[in-house]
Write a protein that holds these residues in place. Structure first.
Motif, PDB file in Angstrom:
ATOM      1  N   GLY A  39       0.849  -1.191   0.000  1.00  0.00           N
ATOM      2  CA  GLY A  39       0.000   0.000   0.000  1.00  0.00           C
ATOM      3  C   GLY A  39       0.884   1.240   0.000  1.00  0.00           C
ATOM      4  N   VAL A  40       0.758   2.024  -1.061  1.00  0.00           N
ATOM      5  CA  VAL A  40       1.658   3.181  -1.205  1.00  0.00           C
ATOM      6  C   VAL A  40       1.022   4.397  -0.523  1.00  0.00           C
ATOM      7  CG1 VAL A  40       2.865   4.690  -2.826  1.00  0.00           C
ATOM      8  CG2 VAL A  40       2.640   2.237  -3.321  1.00  0.00           C
ATOM      9  N   THR A  41       1.636   4.828   0.570  1.00  0.00           N
ATOM     10  CA  THR A  41       1.042   5.850   1.435  1.00  0.00           C
ATOM     11  C   THR A  41       1.682   7.224   1.267  1.00  0.00           C
ATOM     12  OG1 THR A  41       2.497   4.974   3.160  1.00  0.00           O
ATOM     13  CG2 THR A  41       0.212   4.270   3.210  1.00  0.00           C
ATOM     14  N   LYS A  42       2.575   7.376   0.300  1.00  0.00           N
ATOM     15  CA  LYS A  42       3.261   8.665   0.121  1.00  0.00           C
ATOM     16  C   LYS A  42       2.247   9.795  -0.041  1.00  0.00           C
ATOM     17  CE  LYS A  42       3.661   8.084  -4.858  1.00  0.00           C
ATOM     18  NZ  LYS A  42       4.479   7.511  -5.925  1.00  0.00           N
ATOM     19  N   THR A  43       2.553  10.900   0.579  1.00  0.00           N
ATOM     20  CA  THR A  43       1.738  12.123   0.647  1.00  0.00           C
ATOM     21  C   THR A  43       0.514  11.982   1.566  1.00  0.00           C
ATOM     22  OG1 THR A  43       0.126  11.886  -1.174  1.00  0.00           O
ATOM     23  CG2 THR A  43       2.332  12.658  -1.772  1.00  0.00           C
ATOM     24  N   TYR A  44       0.172  10.777   1.972  1.00  0.00           N
ATOM     25  CA  TYR A  44      -0.981  10.580   2.874  1.00  0.00           C
ATOM     26  C   TYR A  44      -0.509  10.476   4.324  1.00  0.00           C
ATOM     27  CZ  TYR A  44      -4.103  10.223  -1.030  1.00  0.00           C
ATOM     28  OH  TYR A  44      -4.837  10.539  -2.133  1.00  0.00           O
ATOM     29  N   PRO A  45      -1.364  10.873   5.247  1.00  0.00           N
ATOM     30  CA  PRO A  45      -0.932  10.901   6.648  1.00  0.00           C
ATOM     31  C   PRO A  45      -0.736   9.501   7.243  1.00  0.00           C
ATOM     32  CG  PRO A  45      -3.255  11.475   6.469  1.00  0.00           C
ATOM     33  CD  PRO A  45      -2.728  11.382   5.066  1.00  0.00           C
ATOM     34  N   LEU A  46      -0.009   9.495   8.319  1.00  0.00           N
ATOM     35  CA  LEU A  46       0.228   8.244   9.035  1.00  0.00           C
ATOM     36  C   LEU A  46      -1.088   7.578   9.428  1.00  0.00           C
ATOM     37  CD1 LEU A  46       2.437   6.419  10.293  1.00  0.00           C
ATOM     38  CD2 LEU A  46       2.212   7.781  12.384  1.00  0.00           C
ATOM     39  N   ALA A  47      -2.126   8.384   9.681  1.00  0.00           N
ATOM     40  CA  ALA A  47      -3.421   7.807  10.071  1.00  0.00           C
ATOM     41  C   ALA A  47      -3.957   6.879   8.981  1.00  0.00           C
ATOM     42  CB  ALA A  47      -4.422   8.922  10.354  1.00  0.00           C
ATOM     43  N   ASP A  48      -3.733   7.249   7.712  1.00  0.00           N
ATOM     44  CA  ASP A  48      -4.193   6.379   6.623  1.00  0.00           C
ATOM     45  C   ASP A  48      -3.377   5.078   6.585  1.00  0.00           C
ATOM     46  OD1 ASP A  48      -6.075   8.243   5.908  1.00  0.00           O
ATOM     47  OD2 ASP A  48      -5.136   8.806   4.005  1.00  0.00           O
ATOM     48  N   ALA A  49      -2.086   5.203   6.830  1.00  0.00           N
ATOM     49  CA  ALA A  49      -1.246   4.001   6.888  1.00  0.00           C
ATOM     50  C   ALA A  49      -1.722   3.088   8.022  1.00  0.00           C
ATOM     51  CB  ALA A  49       0.213   4.388   7.082  1.00  0.00           C
ATOM     52  N   ALA A  50      -2.112   3.708   9.130  1.00  0.00           N
ATOM     53  CA  ALA A  50      -2.579   2.920  10.274  1.00  0.00           C
ATOM     54  C   ALA A  50      -3.890   2.205   9.950  1.00  0.00           C
ATOM     55  CB  ALA A  50      -2.753   3.829  11.494  1.00  0.00           C
ATOM     56  N   VAL A  51      -4.748   2.871   9.176  1.00  0.00           N
ATOM     57  CA  VAL A  51      -6.003   2.214   8.759  1.00  0.00           C
ATOM     58  C   VAL A  51      -5.682   1.016   7.874  1.00  0.00           C
ATOM     59  CG1 VAL A  51      -8.082   2.467   7.346  1.00  0.00           C
ATOM     60  CG2 VAL A  51      -7.455   4.273   8.965  1.00  0.00           C
ATOM     61  N   LEU A  52      -4.801   1.214   6.905  1.00  0.00           N
ATOM     62  CA  LEU A  52      -4.426   0.101   6.026  1.00  0.00           C
ATOM     63  C   LEU A  52      -3.875  -1.070   6.842  1.00  0.00           C
ATOM     64  CD1 LEU A  52      -2.837   1.908   2.941  1.00  0.00           C
ATOM     65  CD2 LEU A  52      -4.869   0.424   2.929  1.00  0.00           C
ATOM     66  N   ALA A  53      -2.998  -0.746   7.795  1.00  0.00           N
ATOM     67  CA  ALA A  53      -2.413  -1.807   8.611  1.00  0.00           C
ATOM     68  C   ALA A  53      -3.493  -2.533   9.396  1.00  0.00           C
ATOM     69  CB  ALA A  53      -1.362  -1.215   9.550  1.00  0.00           C
ATOM     70  N   ASP A  54      -4.434  -1.761   9.927  1.00  0.00           N
ATOM     71  CA  ASP A  54      -5.516  -2.348  10.697  1.00  0.00           C
ATOM     72  C   ASP A  54      -6.388  -3.263   9.831  1.00  0.00           C
ATOM     73  OD1 ASP A  54      -6.629  -2.453  13.283  1.00  0.00           O
ATOM     74  OD2 ASP A  54      -8.344  -1.265  12.571  1.00  0.00           O
ATOM     75  N   LEU A  55      -6.425  -2.950   8.537  1.00  0.00           N
ATOM     76  CA  LEU A  55      -7.203  -3.765   7.595  1.00  0.00           C
ATOM     77  C   LEU A  55      -6.365  -4.916   7.022  1.00  0.00           C
ATOM     78  CD1 LEU A  55      -8.969  -0.807   5.746  1.00  0.00           C
ATOM     79  CD2 LEU A  55     -10.089  -2.468   7.257  1.00  0.00           C
ATOM     80  N   GLY A  56      -5.139  -5.042   7.496  1.00  0.00           N
ATOM     81  CA  GLY A  56      -4.327  -6.196   7.108  1.00  0.00           C
ATOM     82  C   GLY A  56      -3.217  -5.912   6.110  1.00  0.00           C
ATOM     83  N   VAL A  57      -3.068  -4.648   5.712  1.00  0.00           N
ATOM     84  CA  VAL A  57      -1.993  -4.306   4.772  1.00  0.00           C
ATOM     85  C   VAL A  57      -0.798  -3.804   5.585  1.00  0.00           C
ATOM     86  CG1 VAL A  57      -1.327  -2.895   2.764  1.00  0.00           C
ATOM     87  CG2 VAL A  57      -3.704  -3.680   3.023  1.00  0.00           C
ATOM     88  N   ASN A  58       0.136  -4.704   5.834  1.00  0.00           N
ATOM     89  CA  ASN A  58       1.281  -4.358   6.680  1.00  0.00           C
ATOM     90  C   ASN A  58       2.512  -3.944   5.891  1.00  0.00           C
ATOM     91  OD1 ASN A  58       0.143  -4.914   9.328  1.00  0.00           O
ATOM     92  ND2 ASN A  58       0.020  -7.022   8.606  1.00  0.00           N
ATOM     93  N   ASP A  59       2.424  -4.079   4.575  1.00  0.00           N
ATOM     94  CA  ASP A  59       3.519  -3.649   3.705  1.00  0.00           C
ATOM     95  C   ASP A  59       3.136  -2.306   3.105  1.00  0.00           C
ATOM     96  OD1 ASP A  59       5.562  -5.975   3.365  1.00  0.00           O
ATOM     97  OD2 ASP A  59       3.574  -6.913   3.401  1.00  0.00           O
TER      98      ASP A  59
END
Ligand SMILES: *Cc1c(COP(=O)(O)O)cnc(C)c1O
Length: 232
Positions: A39-59
């Motif tokens: 999941g490419v999170t560049k330019t998006y906040p850490l909160a979005d990365a945390a949502v992805l991780a919570d949904l199972g996207v840890n990469d």
């Protein structure tokens, strides 16, 4: 938008992306499990990365060191992939947080990557040799003919070469481009049997990449929405 709406939006987008990966894998006669979604999170906040991780996207993938380093420091439990053009003076920082470097394209990056990992007391990140498929290495990557030599230099310097990465050339047929990447990958595996990763495919062309054997797809827009123009 409140946090719950954003989470629902990302969850829905993730379901669509996973369905595309499933469908493409099925067409290709491959197992979905063979394909890692970054999941490419560049330019998006850490909160979005945390949502992805919570949904199972840890990469998670990032392309700018000054943005990636603090995110990785805040969430050291996640695997941070470095996807940006790598400068020698920033490579040391990347060595200190990256789980996998997709954009290795110069032997002079070996020493700073190793030094950064050592300083952070981490295992040095494995690297993918970035392949330029349009013959214009100005956009990063080396020509296919130069891949074996660069991989050998990395291994000799003490890095693990885990495979290859490419971005489909603008305006080109992605199927043809990813087909060429698959040939480069096969040739590299002749030298380094464990170099099995093929990082290819983004929001617009992940199906073509999976058809050509991609093991990792790097998806930003289709998960999080369109970035402002400087986000590339
Ligand atoms: C930004 C970026 C991506 C994600 O691209 P999308 O089209 O938003 O999915 C993938 N790979 C690299 C190298 C990138 O810089």
């Amino acid at each position: 938008m409140n946090g719950g709406d954003r989470r629902a939006e990302i969850a829905a987008a993730l379901q669509r992306v996973l369905a595309r990966i499933d469908a493409a894998a099925e067409v290709a006669g491959r197992r979905t499990r063979e394909v890692v979604l970054v999941g490419v999170t560049k330019t998006y906040p850490l909160a979005d990365a945390a949502v992805l991780a919570d949904l199972g996207v840890n990469d998670l993938g990032e392309s700018r060191v000054q943005e990636a380093a603090p995110k990785a420091a805040a969430r050291p439990d996640l695997s941070w992939h470095f996807l940006g053009q790598l400068q020698r003076n920033k490579a040391r920082d990347v060595g200190g947080f990256a789980a996998l470097v997709h954009t290795f394209d110069r032997a002079e990056l070996v020493a700073p990557l190793l030094r950064g990992a050592e300083r952070a007391d981490r295992i040095p990140p494995p690297v993918l040799v970035q392949v330029s498929l349009d013959g214009d290495p100005a956009r990063g990557g080396v020509l296919p003919a130069d891949v074996p030599g660069l991989a050998a230099a990395a291994v000799e310097g003490g890095l693990t070469v885990a495979g290859v990465m490419a971005i489909a050339p603008l305006g080109a047929d992605p199927a043809a481009a990813f087909g060429r990447l698959a040939e480069v990958a096969a040739r590299l595996r002749g030298d380094l049997p464990d170099a099995k990763i093929i990082s290819a495919g983004m929001s617009g062309d992940l199906e073509a990449a999976i058809a050509s054997g991609a093991t990792h797809v790097r998806v930003g827009t289709a998960l999080l929405g369109r970035r402002p123009p400087q986000g590339h």
